[in-house]
Design a protein around this motif. Structure first.
Motif, short mmCIF file in Angstrom:
data_model
loop_
_atom_site.label_atom_id
_atom_site.label_comp_id
_atom_site.label_asym_id
_atom_site.label_seq_id
_atom_site.Cartn_x
_atom_site.Cartn_y
_atom_site.Cartn_z
N LEU B 9 0.85 -1.19 0.00
CA LEU B 9 0.00 0.00 0.00
C LEU B 9 0.88 1.24 0.00
CD1 LEU B 9 -2.79 -0.94 2.56
CD2 LEU B 9 -3.08 -0.55 0.12
N VAL B 13 -1.89 5.56 2.79
CA VAL B 13 -3.15 4.84 2.59
C VAL B 13 -3.40 3.98 3.84
CG1 VAL B 13 -4.34 3.06 1.24
CG2 VAL B 13 -2.95 4.78 0.09
N LEU B 14 -4.56 4.16 4.42
CA LEU B 14 -4.89 3.42 5.64
C LEU B 14 -4.85 1.92 5.37
CD1 LEU B 14 -6.17 3.42 8.58
CD2 LEU B 14 -8.36 3.19 7.41
N PRO B 16 -6.02 -1.19 7.21
CA PRO B 16 -6.73 -1.77 8.37
C PRO B 16 -6.19 -3.15 8.75
CG PRO B 16 -8.26 -1.41 6.52
CD PRO B 16 -6.91 -0.90 6.08
N GLN B 17 -5.72 -3.90 7.74
CA GLN B 17 -5.18 -5.23 8.07
C GLN B 17 -3.88 -5.09 8.86
OE1 GLN B 17 -6.36 -8.24 4.64
NE2 GLN B 17 -5.87 -6.23 3.80
N ARG B 19 -3.09 -2.65 10.72
CA ARG B 19 -3.45 -2.14 12.04
C ARG B 19 -3.93 -3.28 12.94
NH1 ARG B 19 -7.31 3.03 12.02
NH2 ARG B 19 -8.84 1.39 11.72
N ALA B 20 -4.72 -4.20 12.36
CA ALA B 20 -5.23 -5.33 13.15
C ALA B 20 -4.09 -6.25 13.57
CB ALA B 20 -6.26 -6.11 12.34
N LYS B 40 1.47 -7.82 -0.41
CA LYS B 40 1.36 -9.11 -1.11
C LYS B 40 2.68 -9.42 -1.79
CE LYS B 40 -3.39 -8.61 -2.78
NZ LYS B 40 -3.66 -7.22 -3.16
#
Lengths: 222, 76
Positions: B9, B13-14, B16-17, B19-20, B40
């Protein structure tokens, strides 16, 4: 008006949109397989349905956007034929470059499946003419990757041209500026994450706020 | 010729994965993780006469979405 629904491997809302188009117009759409290369002659509206084309492999909509039929869809869009992408269909339209931006994993990482209030931002397009500007409507969403992303310049450009068609009334998935649906520059291509085809008749769907999108289309795109 | 394509990314760009994952690492008691970004890795085995320009086109046209992602090609 002739309509067509593109069916991808993994589409799962193709029958819902077909029923909605048939109910509102009285004529069933032609179902077009993604591996075909031609659309029905004289088609006036092409719908890209929701679902999980190619299992969302690589990125949602990425493989579907490179399907053989998409060259014909792109050519039709350039001729001014109305193209409606719902949910996975919206993801495919961005991946195909017919709409700007990208749809990313929901900010909360959760799959969101519920009715959401939307604000109609642009009530002058072929898709939204039966709504009032600023009107609040309720349409269901069901997606994992609905978090609309684009750079600030693109977002400002979309807003400046009135191309944000629908906005979530409150944050649903982390979308930039709460964008739920956008139009192309000519106004004949709409992509949105909510499912208007799931709100066609009150008795079955608990509301009919989606119906006016199709009523407007059939009136204007004759 | 074996290629490894890293798709990540873009900065800002945020993710979320990421961050988790970051949160889960903290939950396991790992301290000192400043940030996590998930991407990836795509491995290609291509004929030797495939040009750099063709590889770049593959990345731009399909493997990465350049609206939100960067890519880097590594020759194995």
């Amino acid at each position: 008006m002739k309509t067509a629904v593109i069916v991808f491997p993994g589409s799962n809302c193709d029958r819902d949109i077909a029923v909605a188009l048939r109910d509102v117009s009285g004529t069933a759409p032609t179902m077009v397989w993604h591996a075909d290369t031609a659309l029905p002659d004289g088609v006036g509206l092409i719908a890209l349905p929701g679902g999980f084309s190619y299992g969302d492999y690589l990125r949602s909509g990425a493989i579907g956007a490179r399907s053989p039929i998409m060259a014909a869809v792109t050519a039709a869009a350039e001729r001014g034929v109305a193209v409606l992408g719902i949910c996975n269909g919206f993801q495919i339209l961005t991946e195909a470059g017919l709409l700007p931006g990208a749809l990313m994993r929901n900010a909360g990482l959760d799959f969101v499946c519920r009715d959401v209030p939307l604000t109609v931002e642009n009530a002058q397009s072929a898709f939204t003419s039966r709504y009032g500007a600023g009107e609040r409507i309720v349409i269901p969403v069901a997606h994992h990757d609905g978090n609309y992303a684009a750079d600030e310049a693109t977002l400002d450009w979309l807003e400046g041209e009135g191309r944000v068609a629908f906005r979530y009334a409150t944050s649903v998935n982390g979308s930039a500026r709460n964008i739920a649906g956008i139009l192309n520059a000519a106004g004949n291509v709409l992509g949105l994450m909510p499912h208007p085809e799931r709100r066609i008749e009150t008795a079955a769907h608990g509301g009919n706020d989606g119906r006016r999108m199709f009523e407007g289309l059939f009136e204007l795109v004759a | 010729m074996k290629l490894r394509i890293f798709v990540t990314l873009k900065p800002g760009v945020l993710d979320p994965q990421g961050r988790a994952i970051h949160k889960a690492l903290g939950g396991l008691g790992f301290a000192g993780v400043n940030d996590v970004r998930a991407g990836k890795l795509i491995e290609l085995d291509v004929a030797d006469d495939v040009s750099d320009a063709q590889i770049d086109a593959m990345c731009r046209k399909l493997l990465a979405n350049t609206v939100i992602e960067n890519y880097r090609v590594e020759r194995a």
